[in-house]
Every structure is written in structure tokens, then in C-alpha cells.
Design a protein around this motif. Structure first.
Motif, short mmCIF file in Angstrom:
data_model
loop_
_atom_site.label_atom_id
_atom_site.label_comp_id
_atom_site.label_asym_id
_atom_site.label_seq_id
_atom_site.Cartn_x
_atom_site.Cartn_y
_atom_site.Cartn_z
N LEU A 15 31.08 39.65 31.29
CA LEU A 15 32.32 38.87 31.33
C LEU A 15 32.73 38.64 32.77
O LEU A 15 32.89 39.59 33.54
CB LEU A 15 33.45 39.66 30.67
CG LEU A 15 33.68 39.60 29.18
CD1 LEU A 15 34.98 40.33 28.86
CD2 LEU A 15 33.78 38.17 28.73
N THR A 16 32.91 37.38 33.12
CA THR A 16 33.43 37.08 34.45
C THR A 16 34.94 37.28 34.41
O THR A 16 35.62 36.70 33.57
CB THR A 16 33.09 35.63 34.84
OG1 THR A 16 31.67 35.48 34.71
CG2 THR A 16 33.52 35.33 36.26
N VAL A 17 35.46 38.11 35.28
CA VAL A 17 36.90 38.43 35.25
C VAL A 17 37.62 37.73 36.40
O VAL A 17 38.60 37.02 36.20
CB VAL A 17 37.13 39.96 35.30
CG1 VAL A 17 38.61 40.26 35.25
CG2 VAL A 17 36.40 40.66 34.15
N GLU A 18 37.13 37.93 37.63
CA GLU A 18 37.72 37.31 38.84
C GLU A 18 39.23 37.42 38.87
O GLU A 18 39.94 36.42 38.99
CB GLU A 18 37.29 35.83 38.94
CG GLU A 18 35.81 35.61 39.23
CD GLU A 18 35.35 36.01 40.63
OE1 GLU A 18 36.21 36.39 41.46
OE2 GLU A 18 34.14 35.97 40.87
N GLN A 19 39.75 38.64 38.73
CA GLN A 19 41.20 38.80 38.79
C GLN A 19 41.59 39.77 39.89
O GLN A 19 40.91 40.76 40.12
CB GLN A 19 41.72 39.30 37.44
CG GLN A 19 41.86 38.18 36.42
CD GLN A 19 42.48 38.68 35.13
OE1 GLN A 19 43.08 39.74 35.07
NE2 GLN A 19 42.33 37.89 34.09
N ILE A 21 43.31 42.74 41.53
CA ILE A 21 43.64 44.07 40.98
C ILE A 21 45.15 44.28 40.94
O ILE A 21 45.67 44.94 40.06
CB ILE A 21 42.93 45.17 41.82
CG1 ILE A 21 41.42 45.08 41.60
CG2 ILE A 21 43.45 46.55 41.47
CD1 ILE A 21 40.59 45.87 42.60
N ILE B 10 42.86 48.79 38.04
CA ILE B 10 41.51 48.30 37.75
C ILE B 10 41.14 48.62 36.31
O ILE B 10 40.66 47.76 35.56
CB ILE B 10 40.47 48.95 38.71
CG1 ILE B 10 40.70 48.46 40.15
CG2 ILE B 10 39.04 48.67 38.26
CD1 ILE B 10 39.84 49.17 41.20
N GLU B 30 32.32 45.54 38.08
CA GLU B 30 31.97 45.00 39.39
C GLU B 30 33.27 44.66 40.14
O GLU B 30 34.06 43.85 39.66
CB GLU B 30 31.10 43.75 39.23
CG GLU B 30 30.52 43.23 40.52
CD GLU B 30 29.79 41.89 40.32
OE1 GLU B 30 30.00 41.23 39.29
OE2 GLU B 30 29.03 41.52 41.23
N ILE B 31 33.48 45.30 41.29
CA ILE B 31 34.71 45.04 42.04
C ILE B 31 34.40 44.59 43.47
O ILE B 31 33.33 44.90 44.01
CB ILE B 31 35.65 46.28 42.08
CG1 ILE B 31 34.90 47.52 42.58
CG2 ILE B 31 36.26 46.55 40.73
CD1 ILE B 31 35.77 48.76 42.72
N GLU B 32 35.36 43.87 44.04
CA GLU B 32 35.25 43.45 45.44
C GLU B 32 36.42 44.04 46.21
O GLU B 32 37.57 43.84 45.84
CB GLU B 32 35.37 41.92 45.55
CG GLU B 32 34.12 41.19 45.19
CD GLU B 32 34.28 39.68 45.36
OE1 GLU B 32 33.24 39.02 45.41
OE2 GLU B 32 35.43 39.19 45.43
N LEU B 105 40.94 42.34 46.77
CA LEU B 105 41.03 43.47 45.84
C LEU B 105 40.86 42.83 44.46
O LEU B 105 41.82 42.44 43.82
CB LEU B 105 42.41 44.15 45.91
CG LEU B 105 42.73 45.10 47.05
CD1 LEU B 105 44.17 45.58 46.97
CD2 LEU B 105 41.80 46.31 47.02
N ARG B 106 39.58 42.68 44.04
CA ARG B 106 39.34 41.91 42.82
C ARG B 106 38.42 42.63 41.85
O ARG B 106 37.48 43.32 42.26
CB ARG B 106 38.67 40.57 43.16
CG ARG B 106 39.51 39.64 43.96
CD ARG B 106 38.75 38.37 44.27
NE ARG B 106 38.66 37.47 43.13
CZ ARG B 106 39.65 36.70 42.73
NH1 ARG B 106 40.80 36.73 43.33
NH2 ARG B 106 39.50 35.91 41.69
N VAL B 107 38.70 42.43 40.56
CA VAL B 107 37.72 42.79 39.55
C VAL B 107 36.91 41.52 39.32
O VAL B 107 37.45 40.50 38.92
CB VAL B 107 38.39 43.25 38.24
CG1 VAL B 107 37.32 43.44 37.16
CG2 VAL B 107 39.16 44.54 38.45
N LYS B 108 35.63 41.58 39.65
CA LYS B 108 34.79 40.40 39.59
C LYS B 108 34.24 40.17 38.19
O LYS B 108 34.33 39.08 37.65
CB LYS B 108 33.63 40.56 40.57
CG LYS B 108 33.26 39.27 41.26
CD LYS B 108 32.25 39.51 42.37
CE LYS B 108 31.38 38.28 42.57
NZ LYS B 108 32.12 37.03 42.54
N SER B 109 33.66 41.21 37.62
CA SER B 109 33.11 41.07 36.27
C SER B 109 33.02 42.43 35.60
O SER B 109 33.10 43.47 36.26
CB SER B 109 31.72 40.43 36.32
OG SER B 109 30.78 41.37 36.83
#
Lengths: 227, 114
Positions: A15-19, A21, B10, B30-32, B105-109
Motif C-alpha cells: 500500500l502506498t501511504v505517502e503521509q 507522520i 507512525i 517503509e518510512i522516510e 517525516l513520512r510513512v511511504k508505504s
């Protein structure tokens, strides 16, 4: 990635989330901001390390302005209601948030506090954040202005050591200038370091206990409430 | 220790997404994290270990991408790599630098399973 093909025996899915935090906090902060804008409430988030004089600055500011505007205060501390008790002595509505183990205020806590305080239209709401130069920088509360306070006793290098909070703020108060004769600090270097991290910062130099510079700071607040 | 709040955010974010798809487990996250985001990655890794306990992410493999800082000078427009929030523009010396990368600060997938 090799996850594009589906194995028949499993329902494994990418799942692509791209959100962001901090999205939940940021959304709540925007709700707060919308409420404050609609009611023309100026919200000042005071941030500093512990012991740099946030509560004293608040007390003196309140005494100077409370005849002109309705003032409300949200106090953030890990424990105790010592600060709220001090503010309550000035007959100003105050709500104490205890964060427990938490090192900063979040938008949800401000939202909750505002529901109790019910600040009136055209008022001034101070938020005294938890004394900490690190964590409060990341959490938008929906405030109108972020004010970072640094003391002459803290030396010249705090802006460089803790740049995030100076970066996020739009006002910097250099407090306790009455102590300058006893300190080795170079005020000019401190000022330069503040502006290196954030060239847009408006700086006020003052002594809350002795009163120096309080007029300028209070005039700035009055101006904000008129616009 | 705002890293614990970040870790909890997260987990909440990933669980909400997984719930919406009726998943029972999150296998991978997966986080950035930008190097100038104000988050200590070692502390975050430690906080995540606690935050995932008794959640759908308990067994999740965590893939972290660290994003290097990049600034754009507000005066001359130069784009350059930066390791601090107060590195002056290498071309004109200005401190009016906007961070264009490194604050992520992202949750990518996530990878979910039913």
C-alpha cells in the motif's frame, strides 16, 4: 520492487501511504487555527528551556495588558499546577495541562484546554509550552505566533545547538538582560547566532523582572491585537 | 523524547491504513526521515520497538530511508547540500536559506496481509 505480482496463496499487498507522520497533529492544529482566526484570538506559544523566565514574563505581561484585553493562559508542564496557580493569582482564566512523561504540548491538548477556557472574541491567549528547547519545535499547536525565549545566562551558542526551535519561531526574546554586567556573554554574538539560524526572527531584548524592554514587547502584542 | 510521540503516530497511521483494507497484519513499514527533521533516528528506532508491541506492526520489518539535507538560497537561488539548519549559501553567503529536502517525516508505504 518485486511485490507487484500477487501470490495466489496469500493476500500480501503493498500500500502506498505517502503521509506525513505528524499529519494528525497538523490537522488538529489547523482546526485550532481556524477557530482562533474566526474569533480573532491572538495565540502566542511561548517556548524555552526550563528556567528562562517564561512564567515571570507572562505575569509581568499580563499585569501590563489585562486592563486592555481579555487574557487567557494555557500552562504546559510535566507535573504540578504551580505555574497555573501563579497565573490564577492575577485573576486570569488559566488551564493547566500536565503532559506526564511528555516533553511538549500537542495540538489535541490545546484543543481540549480551549474547550474549557472558552476564550472570548478578540482576546489574547498565551500558551506556555513545556520547558524544553527541543521537542516543542516539531508540534504545531495552531498558534498565531511562536515565541522562543533565550536567556543571557544560557550563553551565546544555544541558537546553533538547538536550531529547530529558532527556525520555527517568528519572535525571539532575549531575557534577563539585567544580568549582563555579571556575565561574560557577548550579546551581539548571541543576536548574530539567532539571525544565522533564522534571519526573519524579530528580536526583543528585555528584563521581565526589572522592566527593561517590556514596553516594546507589549506594544508589539497590542499591535497584533489591533490588526 | 518526542521520538516516542513520533513512533506512536507512525503506528497509528499505519494501523489506520491496514484496518481500512481489512488486513490483519502489517509485514513491512517503509518510512522516510530527513536528517534535519529534528528526529534522532536511533532514538526513533528504539521508540518504535516499544510502540509496535501488541499492534498489527509487532512483526513488521522496518525500512528507513534517511534523506540528506538540501537548501535553496532565498537571495541567489543556489541549491546546495547542507548538514545543518544554518549553513550559509556557498555562493552568496546569505543565511536566508529554505530547506527543500531533509525535513521529511513520512510513512511511504506498508505491506499488509489478510
Amino acid at each position: 520492487m518485486c511485490n507487484t505480482h500477487d501470490h495466489s496463496h496469500t493476500a500480501r499487498t503493498v500500500l502506498t501511504v505517502e503521509q506525513d507522520i505528524l499529519q494528525r497533529n497538523n490537522l488538529l492544529a489547523e482546526r485550532n487555527r481556524g477557530y482562533f482566526e474566526a474569533k480573532r484570538i491572538q495565540v502566542i506559544n511561548l517556548m524555552s528551556s526550563p528556567g528562562s523566565g517564561k512564567t515571570t514574563l507572562l505575569e509581568v505581561t499580563i499585569r501590563r495588558l489585562q486592563d486592555r484585553f481579555p487574557i487567557y493562559v494555557i500552562e504546559g508542564d510535566q507535573q504540578t499546577s504551580i505555574d497555573a496557580d501563579r497565573i490564577a493569582l492575577l485573576s486570569v482564566p488559566v488551564f493547566q495541562v500536565n503532559t506526564g512523561a511528555g516533553c511538549h504540548l500537542e495540538a489535541g491538548m490545546v484543543n481540549h484546554a480551549v474547550k474549557h477556557l472558552e476564550p472570548s472574541e478578540g482576546s489574547l491567549l498565551f500558551i506556555e509550552n513545556v520547558g524544553n528547547l527541543i521537542c516543542p519545535a516539531l508540534f504545531d499547536l495552531g498558534e498565531t505566533h511562536k515565541v522562543v525565549i533565550v536567556n543571557t545566562t544560557e550563553g551565546e551558542d544555544k541558537p546553533l545547538k538547538y536550531p529547530h526551535i529558532f527556525r520555527e519561531a517568528d519572535v525571539c526574546i532575549i531575557n534577563k538582560i539585567d544580568l549582563l554586567p555579571f556575565l561574560a556573554i557577548n550579546l551581539q554574538t548571541l543576536r548574530e547566532n539567532v539571525l544565522r539560524v533564522n534571519p526573519r526572527l524579530q528580536i526583543f531584548e528585555l528584563s521581565a523582572t526589572r522592566g527593561d524592554g517590556m514596553g516594546e514587547w507589549c506594544n508589539w502584542l497590542k499591535l497584533k491585537l489591533r490588526t | 523524547m518526542h521520538e516516542l510521540s513520533i513512533a506512536q503516530s507512525i503506528v497509528a497511521l499505519a494501523e489506520a491504513q491496514a484496518h481500512a483494507r481489512q488486513a490483519s497484519i502489517v509485514e513491512e513499514l517503509e518510512i522516510e526521515i530527513g536528517r534535519l527533521a529534528g528526529v534522532e533516528v536511533q532514538t526513533l528506532a528504539f521508540a518504535l520497538e516499544s510502540a509496535v508491541k501488541n499492534t498489527m506492526l509487532e512483526k513488521a520489518r522496518i525500512v528507513r530511508h534517511d534523506i540528506e539535507g538540501e537548501g535553496r538560497c532565498g537571495d541567489c537561488g543556489a541549491v546546495f547540500a547542507t548538514e545543518t539548519l544554518f549553513t550559509p549559501c556557498p555562493r552568496c553567503g546569505s543565511y536566508a536559506v529554505k530547506l527543500i529536502k531533509g525535513a521529511e517525516l513520512r510513512v511511504k508505504s506498508i505491506v499488509i496481509d489478510k
